[in-house]
Design a protein around this motif. Structure first.
Motif, mmCIF file in Angstrom:
data_model
loop_
_atom_site.group_PDB
_atom_site.id
_atom_site.type_symbol
_atom_site.label_atom_id
_atom_site.label_comp_id
_atom_site.label_asym_id
_atom_site.label_seq_id
_atom_site.Cartn_x
_atom_site.Cartn_y
_atom_site.Cartn_z
ATOM 1 N N UNK A 21 -2.929 -1.993 44.611
ATOM 2 C CA UNK A 21 -1.769 -2.559 43.922
ATOM 3 C C UNK A 21 -0.553 -2.558 44.835
ATOM 4 N N UNK A 22 0.303 -3.562 44.657
ATOM 5 C CA UNK A 22 1.568 -3.589 45.373
ATOM 6 C C UNK A 22 2.700 -3.618 44.359
ATOM 7 N N UNK A 23 3.766 -2.890 44.647
ATOM 8 C CA UNK A 23 4.925 -2.788 43.765
ATOM 9 C C UNK A 23 6.117 -3.480 44.410
ATOM 10 N N UNK A 24 6.827 -4.363 43.683
ATOM 11 C CA UNK A 24 7.984 -5.057 44.258
ATOM 12 C C UNK A 24 9.177 -4.122 44.413
ATOM 13 N N UNK A 138 11.781 -10.298 37.314
ATOM 14 C CA UNK A 138 10.896 -10.644 38.397
ATOM 15 C C UNK A 138 9.494 -10.126 38.187
ATOM 16 N N UNK A 139 8.721 -9.982 39.275
ATOM 17 C CA UNK A 139 7.310 -9.664 39.129
ATOM 18 C C UNK A 139 7.050 -8.218 38.805
ATOM 19 N N UNK A 140 5.960 -7.978 38.150
ATOM 20 C CA UNK A 140 5.476 -6.615 37.989
ATOM 21 C C UNK A 140 4.514 -6.325 39.117
ATOM 22 N N UNK A 141 3.951 -5.118 39.145
ATOM 23 C CA UNK A 141 2.992 -4.776 40.166
ATOM 24 C C UNK A 141 1.801 -5.714 40.089
ATOM 25 N N UNK A 142 1.254 -6.049 41.262
ATOM 26 C CA UNK A 142 0.104 -6.948 41.308
ATOM 27 C C UNK A 142 -0.950 -6.364 42.225
#
Length: 302
Positions: A21-24, A138-142
């Motif tokens: 997972x990546x976190x913004x 904006x984005x959540x973790x993906x």
């Protein structure tokens, strides 16, 4: 260095240790591609708050590519990856208007393939916004890994799920509201963020385990974990979830979501305000209960 050949707003995202997972990161930034004094192409990430260059990568022709993370439900997360190594650098688009995303990405890849190439610009569209967005909208973790297939995950519901374009539209609506003076309305007595708190939600996952199975199909279908109360508790306690709820509150308070709520299976008028949204949720729940009770009665009389 020379003047940047390409520049656009983008934040960084970081891989969560021990996971895919990546976190913004909320830090406002920009990606710049420019020729260095060494004669090589540099891929630069600059902090727009401090104006400091925090990442400066030297790129060799044909060694790198800038591609969309296709597992991102938000749809505007990208990764810079290399053919000569396992390096991965993740970024998310921070301009509120997504209309030029593809143009920027194509030009980045054009220079990555051959620094002698010339960027091709169509020019900004009429009315294009330059407002940056933050993780509140904006984005959540993906997930960082490429998806194994385009098929939906097992256990996902057959109902309509909001698409990346619909989510991006919602994000743009929310981000365009910041500081808008003419849209002020009377604040409701309570908000979703007052209701959807970890303290209120987490006990429900333990006392009503059927909620776990019911909620998971409405989360990103590529979560790399099995459905469980513990996972849902982590999600509702995360900063990304709290930011998303706050953003939804803002959108509901302005009545800007009439079209978007259709993707949630609700009537369009449910997007006219906070009370209308809750009323539609209640009516939908009542209808499902009545439908279920009717089915049970028919089964009893068979």
């Amino acid at each position: 260095m020379s003047e940047p050949r390409i520049a656009f707003k983008a934040g960084r995202a970081f891989r969560r240790e021990g996971t895919n997972w990546v976190d913004p990161s909320a830090t406002k930034g920009a990606i710049l591609l420019q020729n260095g004094d060494d004669g090589l192409l540099h891929f630069i990430w600059k902090n727009r708050g401090s104006n400091n260059v925090e990442e400066d990568l030297i790129l060799f022709p044909g060694d790198a590519s800038f591609v969309k993370v296709s597992q991102s439900a938000w749809g505007r997360t990208y990764v810079l990856k290399f053919s000569s190594s396992d390096q991965r650098h993740f970024f998310w688009m921070q301009d509120a208007d997504s209309s030029r995303d593809l143009e920027f990405v194509e030009n980045v890849n054009r220079l990555l393939a051959d620094p002698e190439n010339v960027p091709i610009w169509a020019g900004p569209s009429v009315g294009q916004s330059n407002t940056q967005v933050t993780p509140a909208a904006g984005p959540s973790s993906v997930p960082a890994a490429e998806p194994p297939s385009s098929q939906p995950a097992a256990g996902s519901s057959g109902g309509h799920q909001p698409t990346a374009e619909e989510l991006a539209q919602l994000q743009q609506i929310i981000s365009s509201m910041g500081g808008g003076a003419g849209a002020a309305t009377s604040a409701p007595d309570f908000l979703l963020q007052d209701i959807l708190t970890p303290a209120n939600l987490q006990p429900l996952f333990r006392t009503h385990p059927e909620l776990v199975a019911a909620l998971f199909p409405h989360l990103p279908p590529d979560l790399p974990v099995e459905p469980s109360a513990e996972v849902l508790e982590q999600i509702v306690a995360s900063p990304q979830f709290r930011s998303a709820v706050r953003s939804f509150d803002v959108a509901l308070s302005t009545g800007a979501l009439q079209g978007f709520v259709r993707a949630l299976g609700l009537p369009e008028e449910a997007g006219n305000g906070f009370e209308a949204f809750l009323r539609a949720i209640q009516e939908q729940a009542n209808s499902e209960q009545e439908s279920g009770a009717g089915a049970g009665e028919r089964m009893d009389t068979d």
